[in-house]
Design an enzyme around this catalytic site. Structure first.
Site, short mmCIF file in Angstrom:
data_model
loop_
_atom_site.label_atom_id
_atom_site.label_comp_id
_atom_site.label_asym_id
_atom_site.label_seq_id
_atom_site.Cartn_x
_atom_site.Cartn_y
_atom_site.Cartn_z
N LYS B 99 0.87 -1.17 0.00
CA LYS B 99 0.00 0.00 0.00
C LYS B 99 0.91 1.22 0.00
O LYS B 99 1.52 1.55 1.02
CB LYS B 99 -0.92 -0.01 1.24
CG LYS B 99 -1.78 1.24 1.33
CD LYS B 99 -2.60 1.26 2.61
CE LYS B 99 -3.19 2.65 2.80
NZ LYS B 99 -3.95 2.77 4.06
N GLY B 160 -8.48 9.39 8.74
CA GLY B 160 -8.86 9.57 10.13
C GLY B 160 -9.90 10.64 10.37
O GLY B 160 -10.27 10.90 11.52
N ALA B 187 -9.72 5.53 3.20
CA ALA B 187 -9.56 6.71 4.06
C ALA B 187 -10.76 7.64 4.04
O ALA B 187 -11.35 7.91 3.00
CB ALA B 187 -8.32 7.51 3.69
N GLY B 188 -11.08 8.11 5.24
CA GLY B 188 -12.06 9.16 5.40
C GLY B 188 -13.47 8.69 5.73
O GLY B 188 -14.34 9.52 5.99
N ASN B 209 -9.88 1.99 8.87
CA ASN B 209 -9.26 1.64 10.15
C ASN B 209 -9.90 2.42 11.31
O ASN B 209 -10.53 1.85 12.19
CB ASN B 209 -7.75 1.94 10.07
CG ASN B 209 -6.95 1.36 11.24
OD1 ASN B 209 -5.78 1.06 11.11
ND2 ASN B 209 -7.56 1.17 12.40
N SER B 210 -9.76 3.75 11.26
CA SER B 210 -10.19 4.56 12.41
C SER B 210 -11.67 4.37 12.74
O SER B 210 -12.05 4.33 13.92
CB SER B 210 -9.93 6.05 12.13
OG SER B 210 -8.59 6.26 11.80
#
Lengths: 70, 264
Positions: B99, B160, B187-188, B209-210
């Protein structure tokens, strides 16, 4: 086989100054736990090159291991 | 009904990829990954501190899960840093997947499009299977795809942030203009409906993830995202009804009582 040197030398090890008694990379590695990978002055050093890698004063050595990531 | 989700020749039955960071503790990370049904997990490399034991525990937990590993180059700001970290990752994790993250701005962690192209080209030449984390810029994504990146990972919003899809037009355009690329929104995303939204657009997968790790209950949220990704994919395959700006009665008008053909 790389030439062995007994004199002390100062390097950057994982961002901190470190005084070594040997210029052989392979002499330094036993203190680290597997798995790890090595970069010298920002360039990857493959595991099969450890025995041939000689350190010199001022070298920047990075030894990394798995961590969490996103 | 559901076509295969394929990353450089490897088929995954789950279209959800999760990160391994930011969980309250390692046990919750392990449970969340298991309950999500994901088959691939992102992870990274950092300097080893011999006095710290946590790294070994993490690595053992990840290995026990037997997931496909997707190492990242998070934090890299130069092509050389990314190349070196990728090479170190390949040696440790025994995978050609990388990645590719190359940050161009520290405030919003926006990828550097110029360095990204340079690094992707060199990594592909070195045998890596590159999954670039990129913006939703069509031209950048086209160039990455033309270089040989079979998988592209545009952001929905900054890493995040949890803001969800900031530019649906751009993401829809990517899907329409790159129909053969494997597109994973990375992301996001903050809530499952965000994941469902991009899957309904036809994206192939979602990486996050977050949103899971920072939820009050990461395990339950992992399940929720898994369901949302599946629902969104099913909806895309099913094909949504066309939109219109006026109402159409769903109940037949013919035979409506109380209506007279002529005035009494």
């Amino acid at each position: 086989m790389a030439e062995h040197m007994k004199t002390e030398l100062n390097i950057w090890l994982n961002g901190k100054t470190e005084t070594l008694n040997s210029n052989q990379l392979s002499h330094l590695l036993p203190r680290f736990k597997a798995p790890f990978a090595v970069a010298l002055n920002g360039c990857f050093i493959a595991a099969n090159q450890y025995p041939n890698t000689v350190l010199k004063a001022g070298d920047q050595l990075d030894i990394v291991s798995p961590i969490a990531g996103g | 009904m559901q076509s295969e989700f394929n990353i450089y020749g490897q088929t995954l039955s789950s279209r959800l990829i999760l990160g391994s960071a930011l969980y309250p503790n390692p046990a919750l990370m392990q449970q969340a990954l298991q309950q999500s049904g994901c088959e691939a997990v992102t992870l990274s490399l950092r300097r080893q501190a011999p006095e710290q034991q946590g790294g070994e525990q993490f690595w053992q937990l990840i290995r026990d899960l037997k997931l496909k590993l997707l190492p990242n180059t998070a934090g890299c700001h130069s092509v050389q840093q990314a190349l070196t970290l990728a090479q170190m990752s390949r040696e440790i994790f025994q995978t050609n997947w990388i990645k590719l993250e190359l940050i161009g701005d520290d405030y919003n962690l926006q990828p550097d499009p110029i360095l990204l192209l340079q690094a992707a080209e060199q990594l592909l030449a070195d045998g890596f299977e590159v999954l670039p984390y990129c913006t939703d810029d069509l031209v950048l994504c086209k160039r990455l795809y033309e270089l040989g990146c079979k998988v592209l990972m545009p952001w929905a919003a900054p890493i995040g942030s949890g803001l969800g899809v900031l530019n649906p037009y751009a993401l829809r355009t990517l899907r329409e203009r790159l129909p053969d690329a494997t597109l994973i929104v990375d992301a996001g995303l903050g809530v499952p409906s965000h994941a469902c939204q991009v899957m309904e657009m036809g994206f192939d997968g979602v990486l996050l993830n977050s949103a899971v790790a920072l939820a009050k209950d990461p395990v339950l949220m992992a399940q929720a995202f898994s369901q949302a990704v599946s629902a969104g994919r099913s909806a895309f395959v099913a094909g949504a009804m066309p939109k219109q700006d006026f109402a159409s009665p769903s109940t037949p008008v013919l035979g409506m009582p109380f209506w007279l053909q002529e005035a009494p």
